[in-house]
Enzyme design. Structure first.
Site: not given
Ligand SMILES: [Mg+2]
Length: 418
Positions: A11, A113-114
């Protein structure tokens, strides 16, 4: 004996802000926006501009993700507000995935973003999974200039919960035997899928921590919250049987682009030009994400705020500017009532990931040529700027050949379910 799965959740810390900061550094800006009260957010002048990401100093002043820029500004008079740059985010996200692939070919993208990494079997090649997670984290920091949290566990849910522990720039584990100590003491709203609406319902039946949820009356929970209650009960025990699906793209549902026009558009040929300039940006965004769409729609707002929209399902998936514009133009012809236009938008939905096979199989020669043209134009514009290459019909028209950025609402709070 059971084979233990190993899953990592990576993350990016304050992703939009970190990516902007990393980019600033690359282009020689010395001030780091992460060290001052700053946020990434839409247009402050428009009422609906919201905080998409915040720096730690901004967080300390009570600024929250999702609140309006107006509220944020009230909390901090000298707040720096930076507009979002989705081109940059998509590039950074892609670069991150490429790096992660070196550690496991089995990656599921969860949001821009993960990512989840299926590390099962790979642990034999390293000291411990945590040790590798630490190396990955350090490499990302060194190579890209932004930090991540990595959670390590036996399934996606626990890995994700682990990555939520102390931020930024950390590796955490949350193995089943650690649930009692690390997960249960936390407030119940910190459990994945316990949202703002579920929290008060749980509080009402005396559940304030994840531990209390785990040890609550399953029947009661099930009657109050139905299947959602059963899901979060299992989550509280760390049970999650979701599998890796090979989801390797940012899960967004559609790509859109729209523009309010500062004069009345009264003829179709001007309208076509504006539509084409909207399609140019939206189609490129599809191509950047290696996606194609099957449903196209067009929306038209008149001077008197009347709104018309039309959509259609095409026979095949495409991301070609030419194909998409052709459909948009036909839709426009069907929809427009001849009244002066003040706003237009285009939208592409029903997306799928481009597969190489399909492309060559179904396409005629002309659309294949058009696709080559698209990729050439993309390349030139990426290198020399969007206005380095414009279509002849725009010369002297006073109209912009490429319109629009990336509307924020296209990424519904950056989340999807596991
Ligand atoms: Mg993040």
């Amino acid at each position: 004996m059971d084979i233990k799965n190993i899953v990592m959740h990576v993350d990016v810390n304050s992703a939009f802000l970190s990516w902007q900061a990393a980019y600033d550094k690359q282009i020689g800006i010395c001030n780091d926006i992460r060290d001052i009260p700053s946020v990434i957010g839409g247009n402050e002048k428009k009422r609906h501009g919201i905080v998409l990401a915040k720096s730690i100093p901004a967080k300390k002043m009570g600024i929250k993700t999702g609140e309006s820029l107006m509220e944020a500004r009230q909390k901090c008079k000298n707040l720096l507000i930076i507009p979002p740059n989705y081109d940059l985010y998509i590039k950074a996200s892609k670069a991150l995935r490429e790096l992660l692939k070196e550690y496991s070919p089995n990656i599921d993208v969860f949001s821009i973003d993960e990512c989840f990494l299926n590390f099962t079997g790979m642990e034999k090649l390293c000291k411990t999974p945590e040790d590798t997670a630490y190396k990955i984290k350090e490499r990302i920091k060194e190579q890209f200039g932004f930090t991540v949290n990595i959670g390590v566990s036996v399934n996606k849910l626990l890995a994700k919960q682990a990555s939520e522990f102390l931020k930024p720039d950390n590796v955490h584990t949350l193995y089943p035997e650690e649930i009692k100590d690390k997960l249960w003491p936390l407030p119940v709203e910190e459990l994945f899928m316990v949202g703002r609406r579920t929290k008060p319902k749980l509080n009402r039946i005396g559940i304030y921590t994840i531990g209390q949820l785990a040890n609550s009356d399953y029947e009661l929970l099930s009657s109050v919250l139905k299947s959602h209650g059963r899901l979060i009960y299992n989550y509280a025990w760390g049970r999650d049987d979701s599998i890796f699906t090979g989801q390797n793209q940012i899960p967004f549902k559609g790509v859109g682009n729209g523009s309010t026009i500062h004069f009345d558009v009264e003829d179709a040929s001007t309208a076509y030009k504006i539509l084409l300039s909207l399609v140019e940006t939206a189609a490129k965004r599809l191509r950047d994400a290696a996606m194609q769409c099957r449903v196209v729609s067009v929306g038209i707002k008149n001077k008197d705020f009347g709104y018309l929209s039309h959509q259609r399902k095409m026979l095949t998936f495409t991301n070609s500017t030419y194909e998409l514009f052709k459909n948009i133009r036909e839709l426009f012809d069907e929809a427009w009532n001849g009244k002066p236009i003040r706003h237009m938008n285009v939208r592409f939905t029903d997306l799928e990931i481009v597969s190489k096979k399909q492309i060559t199989f179904f396409q005629d020669e002309y659309s294949m040529k058009m696709e080559k043209l698209d990729s050439t134009i993309d390349m030139i514009r990426e290198k020399y700027g969007v206005n380095s290459l414009i279509r002849a019909e725009y010369i002297g028209s006073g109209l912009k050949p490429v319109l629009g950025g990336y509307p924020v609402d296209e990424y519904p709070d950056m989340k999807s379910i596991l």
